[in-house]
Design a protein around this motif. Sequence first.
Motif, PDB file in Angstrom:
ATOM      1  N   LEU A 140      15.533  -6.095  -9.461  1.00  0.00           N
ATOM      2  CA  LEU A 140      15.286  -7.339  -8.742  1.00  0.00           C
ATOM      3  C   LEU A 140      14.125  -8.082  -9.376  1.00  0.00           C
ATOM      4  N   PRO A 141      14.073  -9.388  -9.225  1.00  0.00           N
ATOM      5  CA  PRO A 141      12.909 -10.138  -9.718  1.00  0.00           C
ATOM      6  C   PRO A 141      11.616  -9.602  -9.103  1.00  0.00           C
ATOM      7  N   GLY A 142      10.628  -9.349  -9.934  1.00  0.00           N
ATOM      8  CA  GLY A 142       9.339  -8.863  -9.474  1.00  0.00           C
ATOM      9  C   GLY A 142       9.253  -7.371  -9.271  1.00  0.00           C
ATOM     10  N   ALA A 143      10.321  -6.639  -9.576  1.00  0.00           N
ATOM     11  CA  ALA A 143      10.313  -5.183  -9.356  1.00  0.00           C
ATOM     12  C   ALA A 143       9.328  -4.470 -10.272  1.00  0.00           C
ATOM     13  N   ASP A 144       8.872  -5.155 -11.332  1.00  0.00           N
ATOM     14  CA  ASP A 144       7.917  -4.549 -12.258  1.00  0.00           C
ATOM     15  C   ASP A 144       6.466  -4.884 -11.907  1.00  0.00           C
ATOM     16  N   LEU A 145       6.224  -5.545 -10.791  1.00  0.00           N
ATOM     17  CA  LEU A 145       4.852  -5.869 -10.387  1.00  0.00           C
ATOM     18  C   LEU A 145       4.082  -4.607 -10.025  1.00  0.00           C
ATOM     19  N   ASP A 146       2.769  -4.629 -10.258  1.00  0.00           N
ATOM     20  CA  ASP A 146       1.922  -3.540  -9.779  1.00  0.00           C
ATOM     21  C   ASP A 146       2.060  -3.434  -8.263  1.00  0.00           C
ATOM     22  N   GLY A 147       2.071  -2.235  -7.782  1.00  0.00           N
ATOM     23  CA  GLY A 147       2.183  -2.021  -6.341  1.00  0.00           C
ATOM     24  C   GLY A 147       3.591  -1.759  -5.861  1.00  0.00           C
TER      25      GLY A 147
ATOM     26  N   VAL B 189       1.532  -2.979  -0.907  1.00  0.00           N
ATOM     27  CA  VAL B 189       2.187  -1.791  -1.461  1.00  0.00           C
ATOM     28  C   VAL B 189       3.655  -1.827  -1.041  1.00  0.00           C
ATOM     29  N   VAL B 190       4.540  -1.590  -1.995  1.00  0.00           N
ATOM     30  CA  VAL B 190       5.969  -1.448  -1.718  1.00  0.00           C
ATOM     31  C   VAL B 190       6.402  -0.078  -2.236  1.00  0.00           C
ATOM     32  N   VAL B 191       7.128   0.666  -1.417  1.00  0.00           N
ATOM     33  CA  VAL B 191       7.664   1.949  -1.850  1.00  0.00           C
ATOM     34  C   VAL B 191       9.184   1.874  -1.741  1.00  0.00           C
ATOM     35  N   ALA B 192       9.855   2.083  -2.855  1.00  0.00           N
ATOM     36  CA  ALA B 192      11.319   2.048  -2.881  1.00  0.00           C
ATOM     37  C   ALA B 192      11.864   3.462  -2.794  1.00  0.00           C
ATOM     38  N   GLY B 193      12.641   3.711  -1.768  1.00  0.00           N
ATOM     39  CA  GLY B 193      13.316   4.996  -1.603  1.00  0.00           C
ATOM     40  C   GLY B 193      14.790   4.747  -1.385  1.00  0.00           C
ATOM     41  N   VAL B 194      15.486   4.374  -2.441  1.00  0.00           N
ATOM     42  CA  VAL B 194      16.883   3.934  -2.328  1.00  0.00           C
ATOM     43  C   VAL B 194      17.845   4.961  -2.931  1.00  0.00           C
ATOM     44  N   GLY B 195      17.437   6.212  -2.912  1.00  0.00           N
ATOM     45  CA  GLY B 195      18.329   7.271  -3.358  1.00  0.00           C
ATOM     46  C   GLY B 195      18.010   7.766  -4.754  1.00  0.00           C
ATOM     47  N   ILE B 196      18.689   8.834  -5.132  1.00  0.00           N
ATOM     48  CA  ILE B 196      18.500   9.434  -6.444  1.00  0.00           C
ATOM     49  C   ILE B 196      19.859   9.638  -7.101  1.00  0.00           C
ATOM     50  N   SER B 197      19.831   9.743  -8.418  1.00  0.00           N
ATOM     51  CA  SER B 197      21.049   9.980  -9.198  1.00  0.00           C
ATOM     52  C   SER B 197      20.881  11.266  -9.995  1.00  0.00           C
ATOM     53  N   PRO B 198      21.893  12.133 -10.014  1.00  0.00           N
ATOM     54  CA  PRO B 198      21.768  13.397 -10.753  1.00  0.00           C
ATOM     55  C   PRO B 198      21.668  13.160 -12.254  1.00  0.00           C
ATOM     56  N   ASN B 199      20.825  13.948 -12.893  1.00  0.00           N
ATOM     57  CA  ASN B 199      20.620  13.836 -14.338  1.00  0.00           C
ATOM     58  C   ASN B 199      21.709  14.619 -15.080  1.00  0.00           C
TER      59      ASN B 199
END
Length: 412
Positions: free
Chosen positions: A117-124, A233-243
């Motif tokens: 998403l736009p801005g997802a690389d911002l600090d925080g 502060v933003v914390v993204a917890g939108v799931g994980i993908s198996p390696n």
Amino acid sequence: MSEQFVIVGAGLAGAKAAESLRGQGFAGQITLFGEEPHRPYERPPLSKGLLLGATTEEDAFVHEPGWYADNEVQLRTGCRVESIDRAERTVTASDGSVTGYHKLLLATGSAPRRLDLPGADLDGVLYLRTLPDAVRLAAVLADAEHVVVIGAGWIGLEVAAAARSRGASVTIVETLALPLQRVLGDEVAQVFLSLHRSRGITFHGNSSVREFRGGKRVTSVVLGDGSELLADVVVAGVGISPNIELARQAGLDTDNGITVDSGLRTSDPRIFAAGDVANAYHPLIGRQIRVEHWANAVNMGEAAAKAMMGQDVVYDQLPYFYSDQFDLGMEYSGYVAPGRYDYMVFRGDPSKYEFLAFWVDEGRVIAGMNTNIWDVQDQIQALVRAGYAGHVADLGRLADPAIPLEDLLVGN
């Protein structure tokens, strides 16, 4: 020449496999590769005690620093395995070294899904998966004023609870109507929504994120409807993908993880998989399932070690997980595909956060949860196993707190 067993992935599953190999008397060589610079650690403390300041980094490690040398396990941290040569039975690491194996265990774990998403690389804008992630997040939560959590799964809710407990204003944004709705269904999801709202957390269900705004650091989150939330502060917890990349490149069968049978063998009989990455056939449930929780890493790592040693292994541990949020503690055993149950049975009062809950399908108990009621997991798991074996429960007795759970089991 002694046998050489190689374990790729120095997380909890890999560490427990190494421990079990030595505990079962394996006298050959063990090499444990880990991408991270740390020795193996457990992940539950990262979203619980560490964020609250109740535990330290050292508390998260699986073994003491000297355990690996003492048990002749060659631990190669900061070293990624780049490829597997199944014909030669070797692995090539990022430092160029080539290591042979007689048996190979893939415990490569999972990686957090990233927001595009736009801005997802911002600090925080942060994620929580690794020990450094937890240390960094714990530090910023100490001074955070406005925390926005994206995703109302287990990680999201535990982070939200920790942030609120440390004094921040907290908002959760979730694409579904309720937290944990896909995992627990509407009835129990409402309990967790009530819990978080009662502690002053704002919940935006049926919502999406459009962008993050700020200069160098995030200052706000813009939702899909155009509304804007303050956020330092933003914390993204939108799931994980198996390696699965390493396994896929090696030509192993993959499908939502590395496909393994009930003995944790991949499509190559010399290669096994365990932990988050393993999509294993469960003989009791009768289907392939992939489980992302702590107990699965512990139990599957130990079972994989036995299978590597040639023992007859049938992995039929029930999926189990637990969570602590504010003063609510819970344990869950069983497996319910999203929306695949007929009704819920409660024993106790969910509004008081002290109850048992049972998911019932065609009269059979297929999962159970205890919330702030302890020492009942053995009985719950017995009921679930009986349910999967075809036992139809007496639902009136199941809901009656005066009837001991033991009396509901087959033969009682």
